[in-house]
Design a protein around this motif. Structure first.
Motif, mmCIF file in Angstrom:
data_model
loop_
_atom_site.group_PDB
_atom_site.id
_atom_site.type_symbol
_atom_site.label_atom_id
_atom_site.label_comp_id
_atom_site.label_asym_id
_atom_site.label_seq_id
_atom_site.Cartn_x
_atom_site.Cartn_y
_atom_site.Cartn_z
ATOM 1 N N LYS A 169 0.887 -1.645 0.797
ATOM 2 C CA LYS A 169 0.015 0.142 0.112
ATOM 3 C C LYS A 169 0.862 0.996 0.271
ATOM 4 O O LYS A 169 0.348 2.796 0.459
ATOM 5 C CB LYS A 169 -0.781 -0.100 1.138
ATOM 6 C CG LYS A 169 -1.935 -1.039 1.670
ATOM 7 C CD LYS A 169 -2.329 -1.316 3.146
ATOM 8 C CE LYS A 169 -2.874 -2.219 3.196
ATOM 9 N NZ LYS A 169 -3.732 -2.787 4.619
ATOM 10 N N PHE A 170 1.956 0.221 -0.939
ATOM 11 C CA PHE A 170 2.847 2.453 0.116
ATOM 12 C C PHE A 170 3.786 2.654 -1.147
ATOM 13 O O PHE A 170 4.284 1.730 -2.560
ATOM 14 C CB PHE A 170 4.353 1.891 1.286
ATOM 15 C CG PHE A 170 4.882 2.898 1.427
ATOM 16 C CD1 PHE A 170 4.972 4.199 2.031
ATOM 17 C CD2 PHE A 170 6.947 2.864 0.941
ATOM 18 C CE1 PHE A 170 5.964 4.697 1.966
ATOM 19 C CE2 PHE A 170 7.404 3.334 1.442
ATOM 20 C CZ PHE A 170 7.617 5.234 0.928
ATOM 21 N N THR A 171 3.792 3.743 -1.482
ATOM 22 C CA THR A 171 4.730 3.518 -2.954
ATOM 23 C C THR A 171 6.474 4.857 -2.917
ATOM 24 O O THR A 171 5.297 5.775 -1.978
ATOM 25 C CB THR A 171 4.189 4.619 -4.082
ATOM 26 O OG1 THR A 171 3.235 3.261 -4.571
ATOM 27 C CG2 THR A 171 4.741 4.164 -4.944
ATOM 28 N N TYR A 172 7.142 5.304 -2.896
ATOM 29 C CA TYR A 172 8.431 5.761 -2.471
ATOM 30 C C TYR A 172 8.390 6.280 -3.738
ATOM 31 O O TYR A 172 9.287 5.384 -4.957
ATOM 32 C CB TYR A 172 9.337 5.041 -1.780
ATOM 33 C CG TYR A 172 10.649 6.298 -1.590
ATOM 34 C CD1 TYR A 172 10.573 7.246 -0.697
ATOM 35 C CD2 TYR A 172 11.238 6.116 -1.881
ATOM 36 C CE1 TYR A 172 11.326 7.854 -0.586
ATOM 37 C CE2 TYR A 172 12.794 6.905 -1.989
ATOM 38 C CZ TYR A 172 12.845 7.338 -1.320
ATOM 39 O OH TYR A 172 13.290 8.965 -0.976
ATOM 40 N N ILE A 173 8.787 7.275 -4.336
ATOM 41 C CA ILE A 173 9.115 8.283 -5.220
ATOM 42 C C ILE A 173 9.835 9.035 -5.457
ATOM 43 O O ILE A 173 9.492 10.292 -4.626
ATOM 44 C CB ILE A 173 7.926 8.434 -6.693
ATOM 45 C CG1 ILE A 173 7.250 7.400 -6.770
ATOM 46 C CG2 ILE A 173 8.873 9.537 -7.272
ATOM 47 C CD1 ILE A 173 5.730 7.603 -7.534
ATOM 48 N N THR A 174 11.462 9.334 -5.577
ATOM 49 C CA THR A 174 12.014 10.273 -5.390
ATOM 50 C C THR A 174 12.479 10.881 -6.510
ATOM 51 O O THR A 174 12.946 10.496 -7.710
ATOM 52 C CB THR A 174 13.285 9.636 -4.206
ATOM 53 O OG1 THR A 174 13.654 10.983 -3.940
ATOM 54 C CG2 THR A 174 13.941 9.073 -4.837
ATOM 55 N N ASP A 175 13.323 11.960 -6.632
ATOM 56 C CA ASP A 175 13.700 12.112 -7.970
ATOM 57 C C ASP A 175 13.608 11.930 -9.064
ATOM 58 O O ASP A 175 14.124 11.728 -10.079
ATOM 59 C CB ASP A 175 15.344 11.730 -8.432
ATOM 60 C CG ASP A 175 16.434 12.153 -6.861
ATOM 61 O OD1 ASP A 175 15.842 12.067 -6.040
ATOM 62 O OD2 ASP A 175 17.145 12.818 -7.550
ATOM 63 N N ALA A 176 12.017 13.028 -9.068
ATOM 64 C CA ALA A 176 11.437 13.004 -11.058
ATOM 65 C C ALA A 176 10.737 14.392 -11.117
ATOM 66 O O ALA A 176 10.275 14.752 -10.277
ATOM 67 C CB ALA A 176 10.192 11.969 -10.291
ATOM 68 N N ASN A 177 10.371 13.980 -12.474
ATOM 69 C CA ASN A 177 9.639 16.130 -12.835
ATOM 70 C C ASN A 177 8.402 15.569 -13.512
ATOM 71 O O ASN A 177 7.542 15.804 -14.074
ATOM 72 C CB ASN A 177 10.378 16.991 -13.364
ATOM 73 C CG ASN A 177 10.605 16.539 -14.878
ATOM 74 O OD1 ASN A 177 11.502 15.159 -14.727
ATOM 75 N ND2 ASN A 177 10.831 17.521 -15.325
#
Ligand SMILES: [Zn+2]
Ligand SMILES: [Zn+2]
Length: 259
Positions: A169-177
């Motif tokens: 149920k958990f999503t991690y997104i770093t460094d995106a535009n």
């Protein structure tokens, strides 16, 4: 795939320079609020059986000490930028106590950088005491780390493909535009979403705070947390208070409990 209950720990929530930034005397960098101190961005994901980390920042050693991490079953990399890989050498401490290789999961782009920047780890004749790792190829397909299921989500960091990761149920997104529609489908249905939100002013390779809030709303995510924060965003307390309900600025050592 069944995902066990997870504890997520924000090991760091700062952009590449961290906060305070060296030599900066701005009001954020000199703030006495602990929530304005941010190491470089990374999370710890733990089930009862498995401990993994997403990215090894330049602050990795201190992050492991601060969070009291005693074992490491896997390292998953998002992309090869220095603020996300620089700390890999310190993984060797886990080798000393566990006497086995640590599984590292990275796509081809990141593996190339790891082989360059940590060439001695991959040397034929290895110097004693260097990190003992096993490289596992990942791309866009689902994989498991111990009992934790991992679904990669491909996002864009200007021209660089970066991997986000969904754990149940958990999503991690770093460094995106930017995120393409097909990949947004993989995020939908998450109850918790972490997105990078660098600052308020437009940036070429990171979401702004408003863009991150709008994306969380568009994807109908109940709880969203923002990370990879620049000192230019402002003080935690003030900026967090401006946000709508269930949209928060993450802070170092904040924990989420996902059942
Ligand atoms: Zn970064
Ligand atoms: Zn980056």
């Amino acid at each position: 795939m069944i995902c066990p209950p997870l504890t997520i720990t924000f090991l760091g929530t700062g952009t590449s320079s961290g906060i305070p930034m060296i030599a900066c005397e701005c009001e954020v960098c000199t703030s006495t609020d602990k929530k304005d101190n941010r190491l470089r961005s990374s999370i710890l994901v733990q089930s009862d059986a498995t401990t993994l980390v997403v990215d090894t920042t330049p602050d990795f050693r201190y992050q492991m000490l601060r969070a009291g991490v005693k074992k490491m079953d896997g390292v998953i990399f998002t992309h090869p930028h220095k603020d996300h890989i620089a700390g890999l050498d310190d993984i060797r401490a886990f080798n000393f106590f566990d006497d086995k290789a640590v599984n590292v999961y990275a796509n081809a782009l990141t593996q190339k950088a790891l082989r360059n920047e940590f060439h001695y780890v991959f040397a034929e004749h290895k110097y004693p005491g260097i990190p003992n790792i096993v490289l596992n190829d990942i791309d866009e397909d689902f994989f498991m780390v111990g009992d934790i299921p991992v679904q990669p989500v491909k996002v864009w960091h200007l021209h660089m493909p970066v991997l986000g990761f969904r754990f149940g149920k958990f999503t991690y997104i770093t460094d995106a535009n930017r995120i393409e529609d097909d990949e947004k489908e993989k995020i939908k249905g998450s109850e918790f979403l972490v997105l990078n939100a660098l600052r308020k002013k437009k940036h070429i390779s990171h979401f702004t705070l408003q863009e991150a809030v709008s994306l969380a709303d568009e994807l109908q995510i109940p709880q969203a947390y923002f990370t990879h924060i620049s000192h230019q965003l402002g003080k935690h307390k003030e900026v967090d208070a401006e946000l709508p309900a269930n949209r928060c600025i993450a802070y170092d050592m904040q924990q989420l409990f996902i059942d």
